[in-house]
Design a protein around this motif. Structure first.
Motif, PDB file in Angstrom:
ATOM      1  N   VAL A 123      43.456  29.085   5.035  1.00  0.00           N
ATOM      2  CA  VAL A 123      42.142  29.998   4.446  1.00  0.00           C
ATOM      3  C   VAL A 123      41.197  29.602   3.921  1.00  0.00           C
ATOM      4  N   LYS A 124      41.111  27.901   2.388  1.00  0.00           N
ATOM      5  CA  LYS A 124      40.827  28.071   1.757  1.00  0.00           C
ATOM      6  C   LYS A 124      39.717  26.875   2.552  1.00  0.00           C
ATOM      7  N   VAL A 125      40.800  26.512   2.984  1.00  0.00           N
ATOM      8  CA  VAL A 125      40.262  25.105   3.809  1.00  0.00           C
ATOM      9  C   VAL A 125      39.101  25.415   4.820  1.00  0.00           C
ATOM     10  N   GLN A 126      39.929  26.377   5.569  1.00  0.00           N
ATOM     11  CA  GLN A 126      38.584  26.756   6.798  1.00  0.00           C
ATOM     12  C   GLN A 126      37.480  27.494   5.918  1.00  0.00           C
ATOM     13  N   ALA A 127      37.660  28.172   4.908  1.00  0.00           N
ATOM     14  CA  ALA A 127      36.274  28.467   3.902  1.00  0.00           C
ATOM     15  C   ALA A 127      35.480  26.529   3.868  1.00  0.00           C
ATOM     16  N   PHE A 128      35.835  26.214   4.189  1.00  0.00           N
ATOM     17  CA  PHE A 128      35.019  24.894   3.748  1.00  0.00           C
ATOM     18  C   PHE A 128      34.463  23.751   4.756  1.00  0.00           C
ATOM     19  N   ALA A 129      34.840  25.314   6.030  1.00  0.00           N
ATOM     20  CA  ALA A 129      34.026  24.976   7.355  1.00  0.00           C
ATOM     21  C   ALA A 129      33.193  25.850   8.101  1.00  0.00           C
ATOM     22  N   ASP A 130      33.786  26.763   7.446  1.00  0.00           N
ATOM     23  CA  ASP A 130      32.722  28.425   7.142  1.00  0.00           C
ATOM     24  C   ASP A 130      31.476  27.866   6.367  1.00  0.00           C
ATOM     25  N   PHE A 131      31.613  27.587   5.087  1.00  0.00           N
ATOM     26  CA  PHE A 131      30.140  27.146   4.911  1.00  0.00           C
ATOM     27  C   PHE A 131      28.813  26.463   4.983  1.00  0.00           C
ATOM     28  N   GLU A 132      29.036  25.838   6.503  1.00  0.00           N
ATOM     29  CA  GLU A 132      27.743  25.685   6.971  1.00  0.00           C
ATOM     30  C   GLU A 132      26.984  26.525   7.898  1.00  0.00           C
ATOM     31  N   GLN A 133      27.934  27.626   7.736  1.00  0.00           N
ATOM     32  CA  GLN A 133      26.506  28.887   8.221  1.00  0.00           C
ATOM     33  C   GLN A 133      25.990  30.041   7.027  1.00  0.00           C
ATOM     34  N   ASP A 134      26.814  28.853   6.443  1.00  0.00           N
ATOM     35  CA  ASP A 134      26.046  30.382   4.690  1.00  0.00           C
ATOM     36  C   ASP A 134      24.747  28.791   3.946  1.00  0.00           C
ATOM     37  N   LEU A 135      25.512  27.345   4.312  1.00  0.00           N
ATOM     38  CA  LEU A 135      24.510  26.756   3.876  1.00  0.00           C
ATOM     39  C   LEU A 135      22.741  27.371   4.553  1.00  0.00           C
ATOM     40  N   LEU A 136      22.945  26.899   6.213  1.00  0.00           N
ATOM     41  CA  LEU A 136      22.356  26.828   6.952  1.00  0.00           C
ATOM     42  C   LEU A 136      21.491  28.342   7.368  1.00  0.00           C
ATOM     43  N   HIS A 137      21.965  29.199   6.761  1.00  0.00           N
ATOM     44  CA  HIS A 137      21.190  30.372   6.545  1.00  0.00           C
ATOM     45  C   HIS A 137      20.730  31.284   5.474  1.00  0.00           C
ATOM     46  N   ASP A 138      21.517  30.780   4.766  1.00  0.00           N
ATOM     47  CA  ASP A 138      21.109  31.381   3.049  1.00  0.00           C
ATOM     48  C   ASP A 138      21.032  30.864   2.443  1.00  0.00           C
ATOM     49  N   LEU A 139      21.729  29.846   2.104  1.00  0.00           N
ATOM     50  CA  LEU A 139      21.462  28.492   0.825  1.00  0.00           C
ATOM     51  C   LEU A 139      19.839  28.677   0.735  1.00  0.00           C
ATOM     52  N   ILE A 140      19.851  27.506   1.983  1.00  0.00           N
ATOM     53  CA  ILE A 140      18.333  26.855   2.496  1.00  0.00           C
ATOM     54  C   ILE A 140      17.499  27.642   1.907  1.00  0.00           C
ATOM     55  N   PRO A 141      17.315  29.241   2.707  1.00  0.00           N
ATOM     56  CA  PRO A 141      16.343  29.941   2.951  1.00  0.00           C
ATOM     57  C   PRO A 141      16.422  30.716   1.044  1.00  0.00           C
ATOM     58  N   TYR A 142      17.296  30.794   0.584  1.00  0.00           N
ATOM     59  CA  TYR A 142      16.458  31.216  -0.404  1.00  0.00           C
ATOM     60  C   TYR A 142      15.891  30.804  -1.419  1.00  0.00           C
ATOM     61  N   ILE A 143      16.374  28.592  -1.602  1.00  0.00           N
ATOM     62  CA  ILE A 143      16.212  27.531  -1.935  1.00  0.00           C
ATOM     63  C   ILE A 143      14.818  27.779  -1.509  1.00  0.00           C
ATOM     64  N   GLN A 144      13.962  27.873  -0.290  1.00  0.00           N
ATOM     65  CA  GLN A 144      12.584  27.573  -0.026  1.00  0.00           C
ATOM     66  C   GLN A 144      12.171  28.062  -0.068  1.00  0.00           C
ATOM     67  N   LYS A 145      12.339  29.706  -0.883  1.00  0.00           N
ATOM     68  CA  LYS A 145      11.854  31.483  -1.011  1.00  0.00           C
ATOM     69  C   LYS A 145      11.810  30.896  -2.333  1.00  0.00           C
ATOM     70  N   LYS A 146      12.191  30.858  -3.037  1.00  0.00           N
ATOM     71  CA  LYS A 146      12.594  30.644  -4.900  1.00  0.00           C
ATOM     72  C   LYS A 146      11.804  29.367  -5.542  1.00  0.00           C
ATOM     73  N   TYR A 147      11.750  28.581  -4.747  1.00  0.00           N
ATOM     74  CA  TYR A 147      11.919  27.106  -5.657  1.00  0.00           C
ATOM     75  C   TYR A 147      10.255  26.639  -4.989  1.00  0.00           C
ATOM     76  N   PRO A 148       9.175  25.686  -5.225  1.00  0.00           N
ATOM     77  CA  PRO A 148       8.759  24.620  -4.035  1.00  0.00           C
ATOM     78  C   PRO A 148       8.737  23.621  -3.443  1.00  0.00           C
ATOM     79  N   VAL A 149       9.632  23.890  -2.680  1.00  0.00           N
ATOM     80  CA  VAL A 149      10.153  22.906  -1.756  1.00  0.00           C
ATOM     81  C   VAL A 149      10.046  22.675  -0.222  1.00  0.00           C
ATOM     82  N   TYR A 150       9.424  21.315  -0.104  1.00  0.00           N
ATOM     83  CA  TYR A 150       9.167  21.733   1.688  1.00  0.00           C
ATOM     84  C   TYR A 150      10.431  21.269   2.078  1.00  0.00           C
ATOM     85  N   THR A 151       9.860  21.911   3.515  1.00  0.00           N
ATOM     86  CA  THR A 151      10.738  22.911   4.121  1.00  0.00           C
ATOM     87  C   THR A 151      11.271  22.012   5.729  1.00  0.00           C
ATOM     88  N   ASP A 152      10.623  20.541   5.993  1.00  0.00           N
ATOM     89  CA  ASP A 152      11.360  19.989   6.770  1.00  0.00           C
ATOM     90  C   ASP A 152      12.263  18.754   6.770  1.00  0.00           C
TER      91      ASP A 152
END
Length: 278
Positions: free
Chosen positions: A135-164
Motif C-alpha cells: 500500500v505504501k509503495v503504491q502511494a509513491f505511484a499515486d503521487f503522480e496525480q497529487d503532484l500534477l493536479h494538487d501540488l503544482i497548481p498550489y505552487i503556481q497560485k501561491k508563488y510567483p513562478v512560471y507555469t510553462d
C-alpha cells in the motif's frame, strides 16, 4: 598477425570508448555542502496544501532563493526523496539549502524555487512501520496525480513562478529518482528538465517510459541519469541509458564513485542544479 593485431586493437578501442551520454564531469569541490561565511541565505520552510487526490492537507518544504521577491518570476524544481524518507529527508540528510546558498554565492545557479514534497501520497504518509508494504509503495505511484493536479497548481497560485514546462524541473533520489523518470518522461507537456539519481526498481522499463524515442528530441531540455559505481541498483539507470544510447537520444549519463547514499546524491544535486533553466 597484422590482421589479428588490428582486430584486437579495434576491439580494445571499442571497449574503451566512452558511452554516448557519459561525460567527464568533475565532482563537487570540497566544502560545497558546508555553510560558507558571508554567503547570503535563502529561506526554507514548511508549507501545507490541499490534496484532492489524497483527500487531506499535505506537507512539503519550499526553498526560496536569496533575494527572493514576489515581483519577480521563478522557475521551479520539484525535488523528491527516497522510500525511507518524507518531505524532510533531503533537508535532514542532504543540506540542499546550503548547497544552493553556496552556488548562488558563486553565481553558478539560476534563481529558482525548490519544492520538496512528500512523495508518499496517502493519508498516513509518514515513513513508519513497514515502508515496503504494498500500500505504501503504491502511494509513491499515486503521487503522480497529487503532484500534477494538487501540488503544482498550489505552487503556481501561491508563488510567483512560471507555469510553462520549460521552467519546470523534476528530480529525485532512489524511489524519487524512479518517480522523476516515470512521471517526467510520460508528462513531457509538464516537465522539460528531468533527473534520476540512483533510480530504484520502481523505475519503469525504457520501453514504457519512452515508447517513441523521437518524442524526446524536441521536448527535453535535460535528461540526467546518475548512479554510484558501487550501487547495486545501477542496472536500472544503465538500462535506460543503453536504450537512449541506442536511439541516439541526448542525455547525461553520469557514473560516479560511491554507493546508494547521500554522498552521491548531494554531489548529483550540486551538478544537476547548475544545468537547470539555462
Amino acid at each position: 598477425m597484422i590482421t589479428l593485431r588490428f582486430f584486437l586493437l579495434f576491439a580494445v578501442a571499442i571497449w574503451l570508448k566512452p558511452a554516448i551520454g557519459q561525460e567527464n564531469i568533475p565532482a563537487a569541490p570540497k566544502g560545497f555542502d558546508e555553510v560558507q561565511e558571508g554567503a547570503s541565505k535563502g529561506v526554507i520552510d514548511t508549507i501545507t496544501y490541499p490534496s484532492q487526490t489524497v483527500g487531506t492537507t499535505r506537507k512539503a518544504l519550499i526553498y526560496l532563493p536569496p533575494g527572493y521577491s514576489e515581483t519577480k518570476k521563478y522557475p521551479v524544481l520539484y525535488l523528491l526523496h527516497g522510500i525511507g524518507g518524507d518531505e524532510k529527508e533531503w533537508f535532514n540528510n542532504g543540506s540542499p539549502q546550503v548547497i544552493f546558498d553556496n552556488l548562488y554565492a558563486a553565481n553558478k545557479l539560476k534563481p529558482m524555487v525548490v519544492v520538496l514534497p512528500n512523495g508518499r501520497a496517502m493519508k498516513d504518509d509518514r515513513a513508519e512501520g513497514d515502508i515496503f508494504d504494498s500500500v505504501k509503495v503504491q502511494a509513491f505511484a499515486d503521487f503522480e496525480q497529487d503532484l500534477l493536479h494538487d501540488l503544482i497548481p498550489y505552487i503556481q497560485k501561491k508563488y510567483p513562478v512560471y507555469t510553462d514546462r520549460e521552467n519546470r524541473a523534476l528530480a529525485g533520489l532512489s524511489m524519487g529518482g524512479g518517480q522523476s523518470l516515470n512521471f517526467g518522461l510520460t508528462n513531457l507537456d509538464t516537465f522539460a528538465w528531468i533527473g534520476g539519481f540512483s533510480s530504484a526498481p520502481n523505475t519503469k522499463s525504457p520501453e514504457e517510459l519512452v515508447p517513441d524515442p523521437s518524442t524526446l528530441k524536441d521536448n527535453l531540455k535535460l535528461l540526467w541519469i546518475s548512479c554510484g559505481d558501487n550501487d547495486r541498483l545501477i542496472t536500472f539507470s544503465k538500462r535506460l541509458h543503453d536504450y537512449l544510447d541506442r536511439y541516439k537520444i541526448s542525455h547525461v549519463y553520469y557514473v560516479e564513485p560511491g554507493g546508494h547514499d547521500f554522498k552521491v546524491w548531494k554531489n548529483d544535486l550540486y551538478l544537476f542544479s547548475q544545468r537547470l533553466f539555462r
